[in-house]
Scaffold this active site. Structure first.
Site, short mmCIF file in Angstrom:
data_model
loop_
_atom_site.label_atom_id
_atom_site.label_comp_id
_atom_site.label_asym_id
_atom_site.label_seq_id
_atom_site.Cartn_x
_atom_site.Cartn_y
_atom_site.Cartn_z
N GLY A 60 8.63 -3.54 -2.40
CA GLY A 60 8.13 -5.08 -2.18
C GLY A 60 6.58 -4.82 -2.66
CB SER A 119 0.30 -4.31 -3.11
OG SER A 119 -0.59 -3.96 -2.38
N GLY A 120 0.97 -5.61 0.06
CA GLY A 120 0.65 -6.51 0.76
C GLY A 120 1.66 -7.48 1.64
CB VAL A 121 5.20 -7.71 0.79
CG1 VAL A 121 5.65 -6.49 1.01
CG2 VAL A 121 6.28 -8.87 1.33
N GLY A 122 3.79 -6.23 3.59
CA GLY A 122 4.32 -5.93 5.01
C GLY A 122 4.93 -4.63 5.11
CE LYS A 123 5.45 -1.59 -0.36
NZ LYS A 123 4.49 -2.88 -0.61
NE ARG A 134 -5.16 0.87 0.70
CZ ARG A 134 -3.80 0.46 0.53
NH1 ARG A 134 -3.39 1.06 1.64
NH2 ARG A 134 -3.54 -0.08 -0.42
NE ARG A 190 -3.77 -3.54 2.36
CZ ARG A 190 -2.82 -3.32 1.65
NH1 ARG A 190 -1.52 -2.88 1.98
NH2 ARG A 190 -3.06 -2.96 0.23
NE ARG A 230 -3.40 -2.38 -4.82
CZ ARG A 230 -3.02 -1.30 -4.09
NH1 ARG A 230 -2.14 -1.74 -3.12
NH2 ARG A 230 -3.24 0.02 -4.49
CG ASN A 271 7.02 -9.41 6.57
OD1 ASN A 271 7.17 -9.76 7.78
ND2 ASN A 271 5.90 -8.54 6.45
CG ASP A 272 7.57 -16.68 7.17
OD1 ASP A 272 6.42 -16.86 7.66
OD2 ASP A 272 8.20 -17.98 6.94
#
Ligand code: ADP
Ligand code: 5GP
Length: 346
Positions: free
Chosen positions: A92, A94-98, A125, A218, A229, A252-253
């Site tokens: 998915g 980047s940032g979607v919540g995987k 990071r 994030r 991204r 992913n809501d």
């Protein structure tokens, strides 16, 4: 018989093939038997988890590599008793919540799931630890390792190299856990084309605006990286939705609702998290001094020492009828049965 001819021809021509895969450590001798397109090698006097090996001579993987490298190729694969559960590939933008969903799953079911720790050339990071979140590595090192066949898949993502090593997936399965891979769509496509059978899940954001908000909140990327991204996200979502790679698409809501749907599709709704972990792999104890023969898809390993106690005189019937995987990873699906000493059989 075909394999025997092929081996004889190689030996006559004095061809030294390129040997791929992790080699077995040296031991006090071995026995071997030709079996379809590979050689089954049984090490003598080794630990129970290091006794069965396959040298692949003409499997699909070997044929592919032969074509790619333009040389004769053979490949080692370690044999494992029993099967592993299908790994789960999660992709998915980047940032979607995987990562968030994977962390929730691993927290609730720590003994059931293990994470495939990828290699990457991007910088860590703040909170990321080497060997836990990623194996952080140099580009030149990773490129060399890619050439040597260390990776199941690799891709250039948002300007950095990322890759799943064969070992990253196998160590999780060896521990009796189900492996989770967090990889991009290109990586998912490569895994789909590999010998690894997996379940493929694509995670979608509710909107591009929400994706941007999550990435910005994030706070782990620079403005330039965020824009890169986001630019890549559109194409990833299109590919994720339209390609035939993915078995499931998850929106992913609301996080809790999405997590519940994830658990449901993995058959975990209503599952009691404190259940004991899946059965540990069965161990085989080969007689140190043995002979080996093949009858159909059964391998008979017979003790040839005299004067040993009854247990070590047992013969073993190894069932190789349902092999799964193989080089570049482990060969799973082996089964065995102790059939008593040959004295008893005669
Ligand atoms: P990925 O691993 O896909 O790059 P992360 O798991 O790091 O994404 O999530 C990106 C950010 O979005 C994190 O700050 C996370 O807490 C947040 N987040 C994840 N899922 C949701 C959600 N359903 N609603 C709101 N915020 C979310
Ligand atoms: P991040 O830098 O945010 O950790 O990851 C960026 C992207 O790289 C994500 O889409 C993630 O799924 C992907 N990624 C992480 N590890 C791998 C890997 O081993 N292989 C591939 N192909 N992609 C990966």
């Amino acid at each position: 018989m075909e394999l025997a001819k092929q081996l004889l021809s190689l030996a006559k021509k004095r061809v030294h093939p390129t040997v791929l895969g992790t080699k077995p450590l040296s031991c006090n001798g071995h026995s071997a038997v030709l079996f379809e397109n590979r050689i089954l090698v049984l090490k003598k006097g080794s630990k129970s988890d290091d006794q069965i090996w396959f040298l692949e001579v003409d499997t699909e993987y070997v044929r592919q590599q032969r074509k790619k490298l333009g040389t004769e190729v053979v490949a080692w694969s370690k044999g494992v008793i029993g099967n592993a559960e299908k790994p789960i590939v999660i992709s998915g933008p980047s940032g979607v919540g995987k990562g968030t969903l994977i962390s929730m799953l691993m927290k609730e079911f720590p003994s059931m799931f293990g994470f495939s720790v990828s290699h990457t050339t991007r910088a860590p990071r703040n909170m990321e630890k080497d060997g836990v979140h990623y194996h952080f590595t140099e580009k030149s090192v990773m490129e060399k390792e890619i050439k040597s066949g260390k990776f199941l898949e690799f891709a250039s993502v948002h300007g950095n190299l990322y890759g799943t090593s064969v070992e990253a997936v196998e160590v999780v399965a060896d521990a009796g856990k189900r492996c989770i891979l967090d990889i991009d769509v290109q990586g998912a496509r490569s895994v789909r084309a590999s010998s690894l059978e997996a379940i493929f899940i694509f995670v979608c954001p509710p909107s591009m605006e929400e994706l941007e908000k999550r990435l910005r909140d994030r706070g782990t990327e620079t403005e330039e990286q965020i824009l890169k991204r986001l630019r890549n996200a559109q194409a990833e979502i299109e590919q994720g939705k339209s390609s035939n790679i993915f078995d499931f698409i998850l929106y992913n809501d609301n996080l809790e609702e999405c997590y519940d749907r994830l658990k449901k599709l993995l058959g975990l709704d209503g599952f009691v998290a404190t259940s004991p972990k899946s059965a540990a792999p069965r161990e085989i104890n080969l007689p140190t001094d043995h002979s080996v023969s093949k009858i159909d898809d059964k391998i008979i390993i017979s003790c040839i020492s005299s004067g040993l106690d009854k247990e070590s005189k047992n013969s073993i019937m190894l069932d190789v009828s349902s092999l799964k995987g193989g080089a570049p990873g482990r060969t799973r699906g082996l089964d065995f049965q102790v059939i008593g000493s040959m004295d008893q059989l005669s």
